[in-house]
Design a protein around this motif. Structure first.
Motif, PDB file in Angstrom:
ATOM      1  N   ASP A 112      51.309 -41.395  -9.654  1.00  0.00           N
ATOM      2  CA  ASP A 112      50.444 -42.462 -10.171  1.00  0.00           C
ATOM      3  C   ASP A 112      48.974 -42.076 -10.035  1.00  0.00           C
ATOM      4  N   LYS A 113      48.678 -41.298  -8.983  1.00  0.00           N
ATOM      5  CA  LYS A 113      47.281 -41.012  -8.680  1.00  0.00           C
ATOM      6  C   LYS A 113      46.753 -39.753  -9.357  1.00  0.00           C
ATOM      7  N   GLN A 114      47.636 -38.821  -9.575  1.00  0.00           N
ATOM      8  CA  GLN A 114      47.162 -37.482  -9.932  1.00  0.00           C
ATOM      9  C   GLN A 114      48.087 -36.840 -10.969  1.00  0.00           C
ATOM     10  N   ASP A 115      47.516 -36.166 -11.956  1.00  0.00           N
ATOM     11  CA  ASP A 115      48.364 -35.376 -12.859  1.00  0.00           C
ATOM     12  C   ASP A 115      47.877 -33.940 -12.904  1.00  0.00           C
ATOM     13  N   TRP A 116      48.640 -33.069 -12.278  1.00  0.00           N
ATOM     14  CA  TRP A 116      48.281 -31.639 -12.270  1.00  0.00           C
ATOM     15  C   TRP A 116      48.911 -30.923 -13.454  1.00  0.00           C
ATOM     16  N   ASN A 117      49.393 -31.652 -14.413  1.00  0.00           N
ATOM     17  CA  ASN A 117      50.082 -31.083 -15.579  1.00  0.00           C
ATOM     18  C   ASN A 117      51.409 -30.418 -15.227  1.00  0.00           C
ATOM     19  N   ALA A 118      51.942 -30.765 -14.069  1.00  0.00           N
ATOM     20  CA  ALA A 118      53.214 -30.165 -13.666  1.00  0.00           C
ATOM     21  C   ALA A 118      54.316 -31.223 -13.669  1.00  0.00           C
ATOM     22  N   ARG A 119      55.498 -30.807 -14.103  1.00  0.00           N
ATOM     23  CA  ARG A 119      56.679 -31.678 -14.044  1.00  0.00           C
ATOM     24  C   ARG A 119      57.750 -30.905 -13.309  1.00  0.00           C
ATOM     25  N   VAL A 120      57.925 -31.217 -12.046  1.00  0.00           N
ATOM     26  CA  VAL A 120      58.842 -30.404 -11.252  1.00  0.00           C
ATOM     27  C   VAL A 120      60.033 -31.222 -10.755  1.00  0.00           C
ATOM     28  N   ASP A 159      48.936 -18.674  -4.968  1.00  0.00           N
ATOM     29  CA  ASP A 159      49.944 -19.328  -4.131  1.00  0.00           C
ATOM     30  C   ASP A 159      49.297 -20.202  -3.070  1.00  0.00           C
ATOM     31  N   ASP A 160      47.967 -20.071  -2.888  1.00  0.00           N
ATOM     32  CA  ASP A 160      47.324 -20.874  -1.845  1.00  0.00           C
ATOM     33  C   ASP A 160      46.616 -22.111  -2.417  1.00  0.00           C
ATOM     34  N   ASP A 161      46.700 -22.296  -3.736  1.00  0.00           N
ATOM     35  CA  ASP A 161      46.068 -23.473  -4.342  1.00  0.00           C
ATOM     36  C   ASP A 161      46.828 -23.774  -5.630  1.00  0.00           C
ATOM     37  N   LYS A 162      48.127 -23.961  -5.472  1.00  0.00           N
ATOM     38  CA  LYS A 162      49.008 -24.008  -6.638  1.00  0.00           C
ATOM     39  C   LYS A 162      48.644 -25.088  -7.643  1.00  0.00           C
ATOM     40  N   CYS A 163      48.412 -26.317  -7.152  1.00  0.00           N
ATOM     41  CA  CYS A 163      48.276 -27.441  -8.078  1.00  0.00           C
ATOM     42  C   CYS A 163      47.085 -27.253  -9.008  1.00  0.00           C
ATOM     43  N   ARG A 164      45.934 -26.907  -8.401  1.00  0.00           N
ATOM     44  CA  ARG A 164      44.739 -26.727  -9.225  1.00  0.00           C
ATOM     45  C   ARG A 164      44.895 -25.553 -10.178  1.00  0.00           C
TER      46      ARG A 164
END
Ligand SMILES: *[C@@H]1O[C@H](CO)[C@@H](O)[C@H](O)[C@H]1NC(C)=O
Ligand SMILES: *[C@@H]1O[C@H](CO)[C@@H](O)[C@H](O)[C@H]1NC(C)=O
Ligand SMILES: *[C@@H]1O[C@H](CO)[C@@H](O)[C@H](O)[C@H]1NC(C)=O
Ligand SMILES: *[C@@H]1O[C@H](CO)[C@@H](O)[C@H](O)[C@H]1NC(C)=O
Ligand SMILES: *[C@@H]1O[C@H](CO)[C@@H](O)[C@H](O)[C@H]1NC(C)=O
Ligand SMILES: *[C@@H]1O[C@H](CO)[C@@H](O)[C@H](O)[C@H]1NC(C)=O
Ligand SMILES: *[C@@H]1O[C@H](CO)[C@@H](O)[C@H](O)[C@H]1NC(C)=O
Length: 582
Positions: free
Chosen positions: A357-365, A440-445
């Motif tokens: 709800d708060k954040q969309d990192w463009n990932a659907r996992v 690998d140390d800042d995956k979401c961004r």
């Protein structure tokens, strides 16, 4: 446990219970097959010119000028190694005469009728170029010798028949050049290039091995030390047996230790320095930059029955069809991942990048629940139906993951979370050419940036996706997987400083026994689906030359620089972002 039970039966030592009836049936089957065999289909035309390189792969050289010494041909056939030596010593431009047909091998007499069927030795000066065989010649082999295989004929389940001949076809087509990733075979064997491999070294590798594989005179023998996890060892051995069927009589004698566990164990640091000893050669599925394990194609190419992953050959076709169903523009503009997060911390970390709800990192996992999927018949884990997103994430599990090939085959942009391990083909993949590197140390961004960048550079992203799937479809098709195994094992064998013999506790393995003893089920089905039915009518492809120090360094530097470049773009974009919000 059902599995290990089947295995024990499979590995059971040969017992001299070969009933005369069985022999009779085998001979009958062979006479039947050889009579119905169309010789013209496999013999090269008189004008076929065969290069020096091919002679190397051809396990005999035809000094035989007539057909009346087939007995010696059989001896040659059953000791490919000595022949390889003879051949490589010989003058390079010599033509080879086609090998007598399977019938000749079966009957092994100097039947005069045979002479008529074997074409004359091509004249040295024949210049006519051979007709180019169609690319699909291997897929429509109606006329090529086919291995008889029927679990209900004779008693194929009982023993590997001593009398089983090595059918042989001539090459109608050369194998062309191997893909570039074959170069890594030279790198993997480099530690032994100067010293060679002694039996003592091989025995040192036994410490963690699941099995020891010995090939002598074209037959495989296995000594099992410990059952592997799931069916890894079974399908690995199955794959090797299929290689023997594909190139009968061509694989040199060898002796190796295989470890089916994920992580490499031969630490390079233990074998460095002034008093360094030679590392033991150990085969496994993956390596990393700190280890010296020799990488070999994993079991999944022949099937992973526990999670219903089909043999690669058929899966590759399905993935191709799957790609046609939804073209890239129609795919969802997000990064998709589905897998088992429990096996590694880095995967649990990835779950944090899921949309909320708060954040969309463009990932659907998604977390794969194998237990519930197995109950639902794996409908939701059908790999060919998973090419629905423009971006697909690859992340290592406890070591490398067999999913790399399925993800790269999708036509989508592969977002590759910085890997530690490599398998036999991944070292040749180039960032921004075949995949997009993810920190690998800042995956979401990192994922968010990749997806935003991709949606703004649609053409480029589709090119990268296409380059990856073409690499998988062309360079990683089963033909090349077998050729990789062939070359790796052949090169390895060249390093052995002793003549392998069958260990006392080893048992002979063959496809008939292995498949026929298997209970009906997925494992048997995958074996039957992946069995090699015909000897190849092509030579294995020809190996690329090794890297030299400079070319290896520059290749590694190029990859590092491309990754740095992407990280710089990422950083700039984040700086801009913070500026805007300030
Ligand atoms: C056939 O081969 C055997 C073994 O190499 C050899 O001893 C024999 O002389 C050969 N016979 C002919 C007719 O060439
Ligand atoms: C094979 O050929 C040789 C010489 O041509 C002949 O002496 C011999 O009898 C033949 N053997 C058989 C089994 O036909
Ligand atoms: C195998 O052999 C049995 C008995 O000869 C026959 O009935 C069956 O059709 C064969 N199966 C195949 C696949 O050829
Ligand atoms: C095949 O082998 C099995 C197990 O040894 C035996 O029970 C069966 O009678 C054999 N069948 C034939 C046709 O020999
Ligand atoms: C190597 O071996 C020599 C002679 O045995 C010994 O003097 C030396 O300390 C060793 N060096 C190392 C790094 O172990
Ligand atoms: C990620 O988010 C999607 C959509 O909200 C959800 O269906 C899925 O279960 C989430 N995945 C995990 C591992 O929580
Ligand atoms: C960051 O902002 C500068 C100046 O506004 C712009 O030139 C540059 O292209 C931006 N970089 C990215 C990666 O968006």
């Amino acid at each position: 446990m059902k599995r290990s039970e089947a295995d024990t039966r499979c590995w059971r030592p040969l017992k001299m219970r070969v009933v005369p009836l069985f022999l009779f049936l085998v001979v009958t089957v062979f006479i039947y097959y050889s009579l119905s065999f169309d010789y013209s289909a496999i013999l090269p035309t008189a004008s076929d010119s065969i290069s020096a390189k091919e002679i190397l792969y051809f396990p005999f050289k035809s000094k035989l000028t007539n057909t009346d010494n087939l007995t010696s041909t059989i001896e040659i056939l059953s000791s490919p190694k000595s022949v390889l030596t003879t051949i490589s010593d010989s003058a390079s431009n010599e033509k080879v005469r086609p090998f007598p047909t399977p019938k000749a091998i079966v009957t092994a007499t100097n039947d005069s009728t045979l002479a008529k069927k074997v074409p004359p030795v091509p004249s040295k000066n024949s210049q006519k170029t051979p007709p180019v065989p169609s690319k699909n010649s291997q897929k429509t082999p109606q006329k090529i010798f086919q291995y008889p295989f029927n679990c209900s004929i004779g008693n194929q389940t009982q023993t590997c028949s001593e009398k089983f001949p090595l059918p042989f076809t001539t090459d109608t087509d050369d194998g062309g050049k191997c893909p570039d990733y074959f170069r890594w075979i030279h790198e993997d064997l480099r530690p032994w290039r100067k010293t060679g491999i002694t039996m003592d070294l091989v025995m040192k590798a036994r410490r963690t091995a699941n099995f020891r594989l010995v090939i002598v005179n074209g037959k495989a023998y296995v000594e099992t030390y410990g059952k592997s996890f799931q069916s890894r060892d079974t399908f690995t051995l199955w794959g090797i047996l299929q290689l023997l069927r594909r190139y009968p009589g061509r694989l040199p004698d060898l002796d190796l230790m295989f470890d089916c566990v994920d992580w490499p164990v031969i630490l390079a640091s233990h074998y460095r320095g002034p008093n360094a000893t030679i590392p033991p050669p150990l085969f496994r599925y993956c390596g990393d930059k700190w280890s010296l394990d020799i990488v070999f194609p994993d079991w999944s190419f022949w099937g992973w029955s526990e999670i219903n992953i089909k043999p690669w050959d058929s899966l590759l076709e399905e993935l191709k069809e799957g790609n046609k169903r939804i073209n890239w523009m129609e795919r969802e503009p997000y990064a998709y991942w589905k897998g088992n997060p429990i096996v590694a911390e880095t995967r649990q970390d990835l779950l944090k990048c899921n949309v909320s709800d708060k954040q969309d990192w463009n990932a659907r996992v998604f977390a794969q629940d194998w237990l519930s999927e197995s109950q639902k018949g794996y409908e939701e884990s059908n790999l060919a139906n998973q090419c629905r997103h423009r971006y697909k994430i690859y992340i290592e599990g406890s070591a490398w993951s067999v999913s790399d090939k399925y993800i790269l085959a999708c036509d989508s942009l592969t977002l590759l979370v910085k890997p530690r391990y490599y398998d036999f083909f991944t070292r040749n993949l180039v960032p921004v050419q075949h995949y997009w590197p993810i920190r690998d140390d800042d995956k979401c961004r990192s994922i968010k940036f990749a997806v935003d960048w991709g949606n703004n550079h649609k053409k480029k992203v589709q090119e990268i996706g296409k380059a990856a799937s073409s690499f998988i479809q062309d360079d990683l098709r089963m033909d090349y997987v077998y050729d990789y195994m062939f070359h790796l094992l052949s090169e390895y064998s060249k390093l052995l400083k002793y003549k392998p013999t069958v260990p006392r506790k080893a048992v002979e393995l063959c496809s008939e026994v292995m498949a026929c003893r298997e209970k009906d089920g997925l494992q048997k089905k995958f074996m039957m689906d992946s069995i090699v039915k015909y000897p190849s009518n092509k030579s294995p492809c020809s190996m690329p030359s090794p890297f030299n120090d400079e070319s290896l360094k520059s290749f590694v530097r190029k990859k590092t620089n491309l990754i740095k470049q992407v990280e710089t773009w990422e950083k700039k974009s984040q700086d801009n972002h913070t500026n805007i919000h300030r």
